[in-house]
Design a protein around this motif. Structure first.
Motif, PDB file in Angstrom:
ATOM      1  N   ALA A  95       0.861  -1.186   0.000  1.00  0.00           N
ATOM      2  CA  ALA A  95       0.000   0.000   0.000  1.00  0.00           C
ATOM      3  C   ALA A  95       0.893   1.231   0.000  1.00  0.00           C
ATOM      4  O   ALA A  95       1.690   1.437   0.917  1.00  0.00           O
ATOM      5  CB  ALA A  95      -0.916  -0.002   1.222  1.00  0.00           C
ATOM      6  N   ILE A  96       0.781   2.059  -1.040  1.00  0.00           N
ATOM      7  CA  ILE A  96       1.623   3.242  -1.198  1.00  0.00           C
ATOM      8  C   ILE A  96       0.750   4.486  -1.067  1.00  0.00           C
ATOM      9  O   ILE A  96      -0.220   4.645  -1.810  1.00  0.00           O
ATOM     10  CB  ILE A  96       2.336   3.228  -2.564  1.00  0.00           C
ATOM     11  CG1 ILE A  96       3.169   1.945  -2.707  1.00  0.00           C
ATOM     12  CG2 ILE A  96       3.200   4.475  -2.749  1.00  0.00           C
ATOM     13  CD1 ILE A  96       3.682   1.689  -4.102  1.00  0.00           C
ATOM     14  N   ASP A  97       1.102   5.363  -0.127  1.00  0.00           N
ATOM     15  CA  ASP A  97       0.362   6.603   0.074  1.00  0.00           C
ATOM     16  C   ASP A  97       0.692   7.573  -1.051  1.00  0.00           C
ATOM     17  O   ASP A  97       1.844   7.971  -1.218  1.00  0.00           O
ATOM     18  CB  ASP A  97       0.717   7.214   1.428  1.00  0.00           C
ATOM     19  CG  ASP A  97      -0.091   8.452   1.763  1.00  0.00           C
ATOM     20  OD1 ASP A  97      -0.848   8.937   0.910  1.00  0.00           O
ATOM     21  OD2 ASP A  97       0.036   8.921   2.910  1.00  0.00           O
ATOM     22  N   MET A  98      -0.306   7.945  -1.834  1.00  0.00           N
ATOM     23  CA  MET A  98      -0.091   8.837  -2.974  1.00  0.00           C
ATOM     24  C   MET A  98      -0.559  10.269  -2.667  1.00  0.00           C
ATOM     25  O   MET A  98      -0.642  11.090  -3.555  1.00  0.00           O
ATOM     26  CB  MET A  98      -0.855   8.312  -4.192  1.00  0.00           C
ATOM     27  CG  MET A  98      -0.432   6.913  -4.624  1.00  0.00           C
ATOM     28  SD  MET A  98       1.279   6.814  -5.138  1.00  0.00           S
ATOM     29  CE  MET A  98       1.212   7.680  -6.687  1.00  0.00           C
ATOM     30  N   GLY A  99      -0.853  10.543  -1.414  1.00  0.00           N
ATOM     31  CA  GLY A  99      -1.317  11.880  -1.046  1.00  0.00           C
ATOM     32  C   GLY A  99      -2.826  11.994  -1.154  1.00  0.00           C
ATOM     33  O   GLY A  99      -3.511  12.225  -0.169  1.00  0.00           O
ATOM     34  N   ASP A 100      -3.373  11.818  -2.349  1.00  0.00           N
ATOM     35  CA  ASP A 100      -4.822  11.929  -2.526  1.00  0.00           C
ATOM     36  C   ASP A 100      -5.477  10.557  -2.616  1.00  0.00           C
ATOM     37  O   ASP A 100      -6.666  10.441  -2.926  1.00  0.00           O
ATOM     38  CB  ASP A 100      -5.144  12.738  -3.783  1.00  0.00           C
ATOM     39  CG  ASP A 100      -4.617  12.101  -5.052  1.00  0.00           C
ATOM     40  OD1 ASP A 100      -3.750  11.213  -4.958  1.00  0.00           O
ATOM     41  OD2 ASP A 100      -5.069  12.486  -6.142  1.00  0.00           O
ATOM     42  N   GLY A 101      -4.729   9.497  -2.336  1.00  0.00           N
ATOM     43  CA  GLY A 101      -5.275   8.148  -2.373  1.00  0.00           C
ATOM     44  C   GLY A 101      -4.201   7.129  -2.060  1.00  0.00           C
ATOM     45  O   GLY A 101      -3.089   7.481  -1.677  1.00  0.00           O
ATOM     46  N   ILE A 102      -4.548   5.871  -2.217  1.00  0.00           N
ATOM     47  CA  ILE A 102      -3.626   4.781  -1.932  1.00  0.00           C
ATOM     48  C   ILE A 102      -3.497   3.919  -3.178  1.00  0.00           C
ATOM     49  O   ILE A 102      -4.493   3.552  -3.799  1.00  0.00           O
ATOM     50  CB  ILE A 102      -4.136   3.931  -0.749  1.00  0.00           C
ATOM     51  CG1 ILE A 102      -4.179   4.777   0.519  1.00  0.00           C
ATOM     52  CG2 ILE A 102      -3.253   2.705  -0.546  1.00  0.00           C
ATOM     53  CD1 ILE A 102      -4.843   4.086   1.682  1.00  0.00           C
TER      54      ILE A 102
END
Length: 87
Positions: A32-39
């Motif tokens: 799971a990678i945090d993309m700022g506005d989603g995952i």
């Protein structure tokens, strides 16, 4: 676009159409990678694990192993030849 819900325990069901499209089966480990506005979810191991012994046979070189110095000399020579071509 598929819609899903977050459970009380933080679980999310990935819709079957998406699981099928990515060939993800039960037990698939995901990163799971945090993309700022989603995952972003990505497979933990997209390729099966292998060792050098498993793939060394595909290498064409049959001579004696080269030393690190010999490899560095070959790289240096290649860089010099490329820089001569650019002049």
């Amino acid at each position: 676009m598929e819609v899903t819900q977050l459970s009380n325990t933080g679980q999310v069901i990935i819709p079957k159409a998406l699981r099928d499209a990515h060939r993800w089966e039960a037990g698939q480990e995901l990163i799971a990678i945090d993309m700022g506005d989603g995952i972003l979810l990505k497979p933990k191991k997209p390729f099966r694990e292998t060792t050098l012994e498993n793939v060394a046979g595909c290498l064409k070189y049959r001579g004696n192993p080269k030393s690190l110095d010999e490899l560095e000399d070959a790289i240096r020579q290649g860089v010099e030849e490329q820089s001569d071509d650019c002049s």
